[in-house]
Design a protein around this motif. Structure first.
Motif, PDB file in Angstrom:
ATOM      1  N   ILE A 128       0.838  -1.202   0.000  1.00 58.86           N
ATOM      2  CA  ILE A 128       0.000   0.000   0.000  1.00 58.86           C
ATOM      3  C   ILE A 128       0.872   1.251   0.000  1.00 58.86           C
ATOM      4  O   ILE A 128       0.604   2.211  -0.727  1.00 58.86           O
ATOM      5  N   LYS A 129       1.923   1.243   0.796  1.00 55.57           N
ATOM      6  CA  LYS A 129       2.825   2.398   0.840  1.00 55.57           C
ATOM      7  C   LYS A 129       3.500   2.628  -0.507  1.00 55.57           C
ATOM      8  O   LYS A 129       3.562   3.761  -1.005  1.00 55.57           O
ATOM      9  N   GLU A 130       4.015   1.554  -1.101  1.00 54.99           N
ATOM     10  CA  GLU A 130       4.749   1.690  -2.363  1.00 54.99           C
ATOM     11  C   GLU A 130       3.835   2.101  -3.514  1.00 54.99           C
ATOM     12  O   GLU A 130       4.168   2.992  -4.308  1.00 54.99           O
ATOM     13  N   LEU A 131       2.688   1.465  -3.618  1.00 49.52           N
ATOM     14  CA  LEU A 131       1.763   1.823  -4.691  1.00 49.52           C
ATOM     15  C   LEU A 131       1.235   3.244  -4.515  1.00 49.52           C
ATOM     16  O   LEU A 131       1.050   3.969  -5.494  1.00 49.52           O
ATOM     17  N   SER A 132       1.000   3.646  -3.269  1.00 46.83           N
ATOM     18  CA  SER A 132       0.520   5.000  -3.009  1.00 46.83           C
ATOM     19  C   SER A 132       1.555   6.034  -3.419  1.00 46.83           C
ATOM     20  O   SER A 132       1.212   7.073  -4.009  1.00 46.83           O
ATOM     21  N   ALA A 133       2.818   5.764  -3.110  1.00 52.11           N
ATOM     22  CA  ALA A 133       3.878   6.696  -3.490  1.00 52.11           C
ATOM     23  C   ALA A 133       3.928   6.875  -5.000  1.00 52.11           C
ATOM     24  O   ALA A 133       4.105   7.993  -5.506  1.00 52.11           O
ATOM     25  N   GLU A 134       3.731   5.775  -5.727  1.00 54.02           N
ATOM     26  CA  GLU A 134       3.723   5.856  -7.187  1.00 54.02           C
ATOM     27  C   GLU A 134       2.476   6.577  -7.690  1.00 54.02           C
ATOM     28  O   GLU A 134       2.549   7.423  -8.584  1.00 54.02           O
ATOM     29  N   GLY A 155      -3.327  15.973   5.959  1.00 56.07           N
ATOM     30  CA  GLY A 155      -2.888  14.990   4.974  1.00 56.07           C
ATOM     31  C   GLY A 155      -4.027  14.156   4.421  1.00 56.07           C
ATOM     32  O   GLY A 155      -3.956  13.662   3.302  1.00 56.07           O
ATOM     33  N   GLY A 156      -5.090  13.993   5.222  1.00 57.62           N
ATOM     34  CA  GLY A 156      -6.249  13.235   4.780  1.00 57.62           C
ATOM     35  C   GLY A 156      -5.903  11.841   4.290  1.00 57.62           C
ATOM     36  O   GLY A 156      -5.008  11.172   4.802  1.00 57.62           O
ATOM     37  N   ILE A 157      -6.597  11.419   3.263  1.00 51.17           N
ATOM     38  CA  ILE A 157      -6.432  10.057   2.765  1.00 51.17           C
ATOM     39  C   ILE A 157      -5.064   9.850   2.120  1.00 51.17           C
ATOM     40  O   ILE A 157      -4.538   8.729   2.107  1.00 51.17           O
ATOM     41  N   ILE A 158      -4.456  10.920   1.590  1.00 48.33           N
ATOM     42  CA  ILE A 158      -3.122  10.784   1.001  1.00 48.33           C
ATOM     43  C   ILE A 158      -2.126  10.376   2.069  1.00 48.33           C
ATOM     44  O   ILE A 158      -1.337   9.446   1.894  1.00 48.33           O
ATOM     45  N   SER A 159      -2.149  11.078   3.197  1.00 45.20           N
ATOM     46  CA  SER A 159      -1.258  10.722   4.305  1.00 45.20           C
ATOM     47  C   SER A 159      -1.555   9.314   4.812  1.00 45.20           C
ATOM     48  O   SER A 159      -0.629   8.543   5.113  1.00 45.20           O
ATOM     49  N   GLU A 160      -2.840   8.978   4.912  1.00 43.93           N
ATOM     50  CA  GLU A 160      -3.227   7.631   5.337  1.00 43.93           C
ATOM     51  C   GLU A 160      -2.567   6.572   4.457  1.00 43.93           C
ATOM     52  O   GLU A 160      -1.967   5.611   4.944  1.00 43.93           O
ATOM     53  N   CYS A 161      -2.692   6.748   3.156  1.00 49.44           N
ATOM     54  CA  CYS A 161      -2.175   5.746   2.219  1.00 49.44           C
ATOM     55  C   CYS A 161      -0.652   5.684   2.234  1.00 49.44           C
ATOM     56  O   CYS A 161      -0.072   4.588   2.234  1.00 49.44           O
ATOM     57  N   LEU A 162      -0.007   6.833   2.229  1.00 51.45           N
ATOM     58  CA  LEU A 162       1.455   6.851   2.216  1.00 51.45           C
ATOM     59  C   LEU A 162       2.048   6.238   3.480  1.00 51.45           C
ATOM     60  O   LEU A 162       3.182   5.755   3.477  1.00 51.45           O
ATOM     61  N   ASN A 163       1.278   6.239   4.568  1.00 57.38           N
ATOM     62  CA  ASN A 163       1.730   5.650   5.828  1.00 57.38           C
ATOM     63  C   ASN A 163       1.171   4.245   6.043  1.00 57.38           C
ATOM     64  O   ASN A 163       1.239   3.707   7.150  1.00 57.38           O
ATOM     65  N   GLY A 164       0.615   3.665   4.979  1.00 57.85           N
ATOM     66  CA  GLY A 164       0.140   2.292   5.081  1.00 57.85           C
ATOM     67  C   GLY A 164      -1.167   2.122   5.812  1.00 57.85           C
ATOM     68  O   GLY A 164      -1.395   1.102   6.472  1.00 57.85           O
ATOM     69  N   LEU A 165      -2.060   3.119   5.703  1.00 54.52           N
ATOM     70  CA  LEU A 165      -3.398   3.071   6.290  1.00 54.52           C
ATOM     71  C   LEU A 165      -3.393   2.733   7.793  1.00 54.52           C
ATOM     72  O   LEU A 165      -3.939   1.712   8.231  1.00 54.52           O
ATOM     73  N   PRO A 166      -2.803   3.611   8.614  1.00 50.39           N
ATOM     74  CA  PRO A 166      -2.801   3.348  10.064  1.00 50.39           C
ATOM     75  C   PRO A 166      -4.193   3.259  10.670  1.00 50.39           C
ATOM     76  O   PRO A 166      -4.390   2.540  11.658  1.00 50.39           O
ATOM     77  N   SER A 167      -5.173   3.978  10.112  1.00 52.15           N
ATOM     78  CA  SER A 167      -6.531   3.894  10.662  1.00 52.15           C
ATOM     79  C   SER A 167      -7.131   2.511  10.460  1.00 52.15           C
ATOM     80  O   SER A 167      -8.043   2.112  11.193  1.00 52.15           O
ATOM     81  N   VAL A 168      -6.617   1.770   9.471  1.00 51.50           N
ATOM     82  CA  VAL A 168      -7.051   0.391   9.241  1.00 51.50           C
ATOM     83  C   VAL A 168      -6.235  -0.584  10.073  1.00 51.50           C
ATOM     84  O   VAL A 168      -6.778  -1.367  10.860  1.00 51.50           O
ATOM     85  N   PHE A 169      -4.904  -0.526   9.915  1.00 53.61           N
ATOM     86  CA  PHE A 169      -4.047  -1.538  10.519  1.00 53.61           C
ATOM     87  C   PHE A 169      -3.781  -1.305  12.004  1.00 53.61           C
ATOM     88  O   PHE A 169      -3.527  -2.275  12.741  1.00 53.61           O
ATOM     89  N   ASP A 170      -3.833  -0.064  12.463  1.00 56.77           N
ATOM     90  CA  ASP A 170      -3.542   0.240  13.867  1.00 56.77           C
ATOM     91  C   ASP A 170      -4.792   0.548  14.683  1.00 56.77           C
ATOM     92  O   ASP A 170      -4.710   0.690  15.899  1.00 56.77           O
TER      93      ASP A 170
END
Length: 263
Positions: A128-134, A155-170
């Motif tokens: 998720i982090k790598e694909l988001s960066a691309e 940062g909203g959803i962009i920050s979420e994705c670049l950090n690997g969706l912490p609201s999902v995984f954490d």
């Protein structure tokens, strides 16, 4: 590699892919049917979305498998980010045509990102982090979310994705593991931390603070064994008066409900 071997590999890929696609569709349906939810469409009413209904959102969920199938074909053909983006835009157009609104626009992006990450990478979160960066390396079209991020410096959803969706995984997934029979608990944990741009767009910083403080209170109520149903119905009426919603939290809950089945 023989044609027979290639065929077997393709069949294994499709079975794994379709299993995850089904989980992602079921996650969206779980979120939709979870009732009550302040400001969101559920089995009770349309929350703060006067242009939507349960039936419209159900139609939108049922359109997701066609999108996932298209992503699977892109993967098999060796497609890249441009192809994946085209598939997402096509899915948005189908939903707009069928539902008259962008309905699951945010979930189209998030679920597609999770699906591709699971297929293309050994670790879903790293993928998720790598694909988001691309994906975010190129300019994005204007939206209500992008306007809210600029206006409020979040940062909203962009920050979420670049950090690997912490609201999902954490937050979401640990909450579902802790209280598997109470998905409202996962919603509460997500509300408490997510930078929901839909809340910011509708009601500014006060709206986001309302969502976060309500998430914290809902979490405490459930941890103390209280039934929050009447309180949730009351908050729904308050959200409707404010025109407040939390579509980002809804998408993150749906995604958490899906990903927990595959990790």
């Amino acid at each position: 590699m023989t044609i027979a071997t290639l065929s077997r590999k393709r069949n294994v890929f499709l079975k794994d892919f379709r299993g995850l696609a089904q989980a992602l569709t079921e996650g969206a349906m779980l979120e939709l049917t979870l009732t009550p939810k302040p400001g969101l469409v559920d089995c009770f009413d349309s929350g703060s979305h006067t242009d939507l209904s349960f039936g419209i959102m159900e139609t939108s969920v049922n359109l997701l498998p066609a999108y996932f199938e298209e992503l699977g074909n892109c993967c098999l053909a060796g497609g890249g980010i441009k192809d994946f983006r085209s598939a997402g835009l096509a899915a948005e157009r189908r939903m707009l045509q069928a539902c008259g609104s962008n309905t699951h626009k945010g979930y189209i992006f998030l679920s597609g990102l999770a699906l591709l990450s699971h297929i293309m990478y050994a670790d879903v979160r790293s993928g998720i982090k790598e694909l988001s960066a691309e994906f975010f390396s190129s300019s994005l079209p204007q939206s209500n979310g992008s306007q809210a991020r600029r206006d409020y410096g979040t940062g909203g959803i962009i920050s979420e994705c670049l950090n690997g969706l912490p609201s999902v995984f954490d937050a979401g997934i640990p909450a579902l593991k802790a209280m598997p029979d109470k998905p409202h608990y996962a919603l509460a944990c997500i509300m408490e931390r997510a930078e929901d741009s839909t809340s910011l767009h509708r009601c500014g910083e006060a709206g986001l603070e309302t969502v976060r403080s309500d998430g914290k209170l809902l979490k405490i109520m459930l941890e103390n064994g209280q039934n929050p149903e009447n309180w949730l119905f009351s908050r729904n009426e308050y959200y409707k008066k404010m025109n407040l919603t939390m579509g980002g939290c809804a998408d993150l809950l749906a995604l958490s409900s899906a990903i927990i089945k595959i990790i």
